[in-house]
Design a protein around this motif. Structure first.
Motif, PDB file in Angstrom:
ATOM      1  N   ASP A  52      -4.804   2.429  -8.660  1.00  0.00           N
ATOM      2  CA  ASP A  52      -4.299   3.789  -8.444  1.00  0.00           C
ATOM      3  C   ASP A  52      -5.450   4.735  -8.119  1.00  0.00           C
ATOM      4  O   ASP A  52      -6.501   4.696  -8.764  1.00  0.00           O
ATOM      5  N   GLY A  53      -5.236   5.559  -7.083  1.00  0.00           N
ATOM      6  CA  GLY A  53      -6.187   6.649  -6.831  1.00  0.00           C
ATOM      7  C   GLY A  53      -7.214   6.385  -5.748  1.00  0.00           C
ATOM      8  O   GLY A  53      -8.261   7.051  -5.721  1.00  0.00           O
ATOM      9  N   GLY A  75       1.944   8.436  -3.330  1.00  0.00           N
ATOM     10  CA  GLY A  75       2.156   8.057  -4.723  1.00  0.00           C
ATOM     11  C   GLY A  75       3.010   9.034  -5.496  1.00  0.00           C
ATOM     12  O   GLY A  75       2.689   9.396  -6.640  1.00  0.00           O
ATOM     13  N   ALA A 113      -7.378   2.634 -12.633  1.00  0.00           N
ATOM     14  CA  ALA A 113      -7.768   3.713 -11.731  1.00  0.00           C
ATOM     15  C   ALA A 113      -8.882   3.192 -10.837  1.00  0.00           C
ATOM     16  O   ALA A 113      -9.765   2.440 -11.277  1.00  0.00           O
ATOM     17  N   ARG A 121      -4.230   8.158  -1.730  1.00  0.00           N
ATOM     18  CA  ARG A 121      -3.885   9.566  -1.537  1.00  0.00           C
ATOM     19  C   ARG A 121      -3.657   9.884  -0.072  1.00  0.00           C
ATOM     20  O   ARG A 121      -3.139  10.948   0.265  1.00  0.00           O
ATOM     21  N   ILE A 141      -2.392   2.249  -4.576  1.00  0.00           N
ATOM     22  CA  ILE A 141      -1.824   3.590  -4.428  1.00  0.00           C
ATOM     23  C   ILE A 141      -2.931   4.508  -3.923  1.00  0.00           C
ATOM     24  O   ILE A 141      -3.933   4.733  -4.611  1.00  0.00           O
ATOM     25  N   TYR A 179       1.401   5.442  -0.447  1.00  0.00           N
ATOM     26  CA  TYR A 179       0.801   6.778  -0.443  1.00  0.00           C
ATOM     27  C   TYR A 179       1.901   7.796  -0.189  1.00  0.00           C
ATOM     28  O   TYR A 179       2.936   7.470   0.413  1.00  0.00           O
ATOM     29  N   TYR A 198       0.879  -1.172   0.000  1.00  0.00           N
ATOM     30  CA  TYR A 198       0.000   0.000   0.000  1.00  0.00           C
ATOM     31  C   TYR A 198       0.912   1.215   0.000  1.00  0.00           C
ATOM     32  O   TYR A 198       1.731   1.393   0.909  1.00  0.00           O
ATOM     33  N   ILE A 217      -2.282  -3.285 -10.064  1.00  0.00           N
ATOM     34  CA  ILE A 217      -2.024  -1.977  -9.470  1.00  0.00           C
ATOM     35  C   ILE A 217      -3.338  -1.201  -9.510  1.00  0.00           C
ATOM     36  O   ILE A 217      -3.967  -1.089 -10.568  1.00  0.00           O
ATOM     37  N   ARG A 231       6.774   5.670  -6.997  1.00  0.00           N
ATOM     38  CA  ARG A 231       6.316   4.846  -8.113  1.00  0.00           C
ATOM     39  C   ARG A 231       7.499   4.184  -8.825  1.00  0.00           C
ATOM     40  O   ARG A 231       7.434   3.016  -9.205  1.00  0.00           O
ATOM     41  N   VAL A 275       6.174   1.029 -10.888  1.00  0.00           N
ATOM     42  CA  VAL A 275       4.834   1.329 -11.386  1.00  0.00           C
ATOM     43  C   VAL A 275       4.968   1.857 -12.817  1.00  0.00           C
ATOM     44  O   VAL A 275       5.713   2.825 -13.052  1.00  0.00           O
ATOM     45  N   MET A 286      -2.957  -2.305 -14.608  1.00  0.00           N
ATOM     46  CA  MET A 286      -3.123  -1.155 -13.714  1.00  0.00           C
ATOM     47  C   MET A 286      -4.444  -0.469 -14.028  1.00  0.00           C
ATOM     48  O   MET A 286      -4.763  -0.193 -15.195  1.00  0.00           O
TER      49      MET A 286
END
Length: 352
Positions: A289-290, A224, A262, A324, A322, A222, A220, A287, A229, A234, A260
């Motif tokens: 992301d976001g 990011g 989102a 925030r 990933i 953050y 995990y 992966i 990355r 990534v 990967m």
């Protein structure tokens, strides 16, 4: 699984009058190999599994419903039971997967007078022992189908062994629907032994378990940053469209062995468990992301994320999420099932 363990469970298919303590000894050895001791609750479940096999040989088929908090070893016990059972007609299924395929099959056979029976013939064939992991109910439509499903399984004299985070009475807690679900709860109580797996130890958190799973080798990350990355390899975004179950799904990147996405494309869109299963079959590393604050997402999006993590964990996929924010600040929300998601993502190595 060792030949000794297979031999032991074979013996439980023979006509004996009580459960032999050797099965417990075998599970004790398996636990010791991972560096821990069976809890009293786990020992009770093992005893119940042995008794259900004894009763089945005598023609008395009664299922086993194992419930308890996350991390108490429910799935591990179910897997050990299934792997060791010398029964050609056995199936071990994640409940999400099975129920999605059940819906698809019944729609496909909707013109048949008994679409459920035809679909079960397709999905289960000559199954005699059926193991369900992660059983739970959220939708009233699913709940109504469950009464028919369980009745059909019991009529076929299938030994059903399942795990859940919830006692039967806690399923579908929404007061608008719970009363309509009571016939299913009563049926479970009549045809299955209900057993709570309790204890104070979260076995998932023990370091020895991490060596046995790809999922727990994941991270995990953050917030990011570019440096983070790069360190975890990534890939740069290269958007593409995947076709999953005849529907388009946007991916940020797709390379041999990994994909990967989102978070919004996976969980804010109407994706389904059956989609995650198809993708997991083709991509051993994911992966996502976001991830932001789930509490800001709709309940539908929260449920999709819960389902997604369930599938990735069950299929033992290496995952990099990933976010925030730190993980502890990202998993608030109104769903009770998020406690399982917190437990599972909490096993990832955190980088931030």
């Amino acid at each position: 699984m060792s030949e000794w363990m297979r031999h032991t469970l074979n013996r439980f298919a023979q006509p004996v009058t009580s459960a032999d303590p050797e099965l417990l000894q075998v599970f004790n050895a398996q636990a010791a190999a991972r560096g821990y001791t069976l809890s009293a609750g786990q020992q009770r479940v093992i005893q119940a599994m042995a008794e259900r096999l004894v009763d089945r040989h005598k023609g008395k088929v009664r299922g086993l419903y194992i419930h308890g908090a996350v991390g108490r070893g429910k799935s591990w016990l179910l897997d050990g039971f299934y792997q060791a059972l010398a029964e050609p007609g056995k199936r071990r299924l994640h409940f999400h997967d099975f129920f999605a395929r059940l819906h698809q099959g019944m729609f496909r056979h909707r013109e048949n007078a008994d679409a459920l029976a035809v679909t079960l013939d397709e999905l289960l064939g000559d199954c005699r022992v059926l193991c369900f992991d992660e059983f739970h109910v959220h939708d009233i439509g699913d709940a109504m189908l469950l009464k028919r499903l369980f009745s059909a399984l019991f009529e076929r004299h299938i030994l059903v062994v399942l795990t859940s985070n919830y006692a039967p009475a806690q399923l579908l807690p929404n007061p608008l629907y719970h009363e309509r679900f009571l016939p299913v709860i009563e049926l479970i109580g009549e045809r299955m032994q209900v057993l709570e797996l309790d204890g104070d130890t979260d076995f998932r958190s023990l370091p020895a378990n991490h060596a046995h799973q790809r999922f727990t080798r994941g991270h995990y990350l953050y917030p990011g940053t570019c440096e983070q990355r790069e360190r975890l390899n990534v890939p740069l975004p290269s958007p593409c469209t995947l076709h999953v179950n005849r529907r388009p799904l946007r991916a940020l990147a797709c390379e041999p062995g990994q994909v990967m996405f989102a978070f919004d494309d996976l969980c804010q869109q109407p994706t389904a468990v059956i989609d995650y299963l198809v993708l997991a079959r083709d991509h051993p590393r994911w992966i996502i992301d976001g991830l932001d604050d789930l509490n800001e997402c709709s309940l539908a999006a929260q449920q999709r994320f819960v389902n997604l993590v369930d599938v990735l964990y069950d299929q033992d996929i290496e995952v990099l999420v990933i976010g925030r924010k730190p993980l502890a600040e990202s998993l608030d929300g109104g769903l009770a099932d998020l406690m399982r998601t917190r437990s599972r993502l909490g096993q990832l190595q955190q980088v931030g």
